[in-house]
Design an enzyme around this catalytic site. Structure first.
Site, PDB file in Angstrom:
ATOM      1  N   ALA A  68       0.842  -1.200   0.000  1.00 47.56           N
ATOM      2  CA  ALA A  68       0.000   0.000   0.000  1.00 47.56           C
ATOM      3  C   ALA A  68       0.874   1.245   0.000  1.00 47.56           C
ATOM      4  O   ALA A  68       2.017   1.219   0.466  1.00 47.56           O
ATOM      5  CB  ALA A  68      -0.921   0.005   1.224  1.00 47.56           C
ATOM      6  N   ASP A  69       0.310   2.307  -0.541  1.00 51.16           N
ATOM      7  CA  ASP A  69       0.975   3.605  -0.508  1.00 51.16           C
ATOM      8  C   ASP A  69      -0.085   4.685  -0.437  1.00 51.16           C
ATOM      9  O   ASP A  69      -1.098   4.614  -1.135  1.00 51.16           O
ATOM     10  CB  ASP A  69       1.842   3.827  -1.746  1.00 51.16           C
ATOM     11  CG  ASP A  69       2.604   5.145  -1.668  1.00 51.16           C
ATOM     12  OD1 ASP A  69       3.322   5.347  -0.676  1.00 51.16           O
ATOM     13  OD2 ASP A  69       2.465   5.977  -2.585  1.00 51.16           O
ATOM     14  N   THR A  70       0.131   5.665   0.405  1.00 47.79           N
ATOM     15  CA  THR A  70      -0.818   6.763   0.577  1.00 47.79           C
ATOM     16  C   THR A  70      -0.130   8.079   0.256  1.00 47.79           C
ATOM     17  O   THR A  70       0.980   8.335   0.736  1.00 47.79           O
ATOM     18  CB  THR A  70      -1.376   6.790   2.012  1.00 47.79           C
ATOM     19  OG1 THR A  70      -2.019   5.536   2.276  1.00 47.79           O
ATOM     20  CG2 THR A  70      -2.363   7.916   2.207  1.00 47.79           C
TER      21      THR A  70
END
Length: 189
Positions: A68-70
Site C-alpha cells: 500500500a501507498d498513501t
C-alpha cells in the site's frame, strides 16, 4: 498460505488487526518516488505494486502479499512524507483551510498474479494559524505521514470534514483491500 503485509506502518498493522486478519510482516525496501510523471492515483498504485512485488521476493510463492501507498494531492501536487520540520510546516500551511485528496494505492500479489486498486477521499483541513501549525509539527506526529498529518492521532483536530473512506486517510482502504483479496481467493467475510 500466509498473508504478508509489505509495510512497517503501525497504522496499517492496526487496521489489519481490526478486521481480524492473521498476517506477518516483510518490510519492503522500495523507495517511494513522488516525482514520477504520472497521474497521482497511478503513482500510488505503482508504489503499492512495487512494494508488494519486492516483499514477494522474500515470501513463499503461495503467500498473499499486501502492498500500500498513501499520498496527499493538492492542486495536482503530490505531498508524501515531509523530509523535515520546515517541509511539514509548508505542507500544512498549504493544506490549511482547503480541500485536498488522499489517495491510497493497494496491491495484492499472489504467485504471478497482481491485483491493484485505489481509493480517494476528500479531506478539508480547517483554517490554521502558523502558531497552531508549529505546535502540531512540534509534536513530531506529522513527520512520517503523507501530507504531514495523522487523522487517527492529534491531527484529527485539524480535519474539518472528510468525504469518502476514513480508513483510506489512515493509510489502508479496507473495502478496496477486501475486494482485491477476494480476487486473489481470500474471503474476509
Amino acid at each position: 498460505m500466509e498473508i504478508v503485509l509489505a509495510s512497517s506502518s503501525p497504522r496499517r498493522q492496526q487496521l489489519l488487526e481490526l478486521i481480524g486478519l492473521d498476517f506477518k510482516i516483510i518490510v519492503s525496501d522500495v523507495e517511494e518516488d513522488n516525482t514520477k510523471a504520472m497521474p497521482p492515483h497511478e503513482l500510488a498504485v505503482a508504489h503499492a505494486r512495487d512494494k508488494a512485488l519486492d516483499a514477494a521476493k522474500r515470501a513463499s510463492h503461495s503467500d498473499v502479499i499486501i502492498g500500500a501507498d498513501t499520498i496527499v494531492v493538492l492542486d495536482g501536487q503530490v505531498f508524501g512524507k515531509p523530509a523535515d520540520y520546515a517541509e511539514a510546516i509548508r505542507m500544512l500551511t498549504a493544506l490549511a483551510g482547503r480541500d485536498h485528496i488522499v489517495i491510497s494505492g493497494v496491491a495484492v500479489v499472489k504467485g504471478d498474479q497482481v491485483f491493484t486498486g485505489f481509493s480517494a477521499t476528500t479531506v478539508r483541513i480547517k483554517p490554521l494559524s502558523i502558531a497552531q501549525i508549529e505546535r502540531y509539527v512540534g509534536t513530531g506526529e506529522p513527520m512520517d505521514k503523507a501530507g504531514a498529518y495523522a487523522i487517527q492521532g492529534r491531527g484529527t483536530l485539524l480535519v474539518e470534514s472528510i468525504s469518502g473512506c476514513y480508513n483510506n486517510v489512515v493509510g489502508l482502504p479496507l473495502v478496496t483491500l477486501s475486494e482485491l483479496l477476494r480476487q486473489a481467493g481470500v474471503e474476509l467475510l
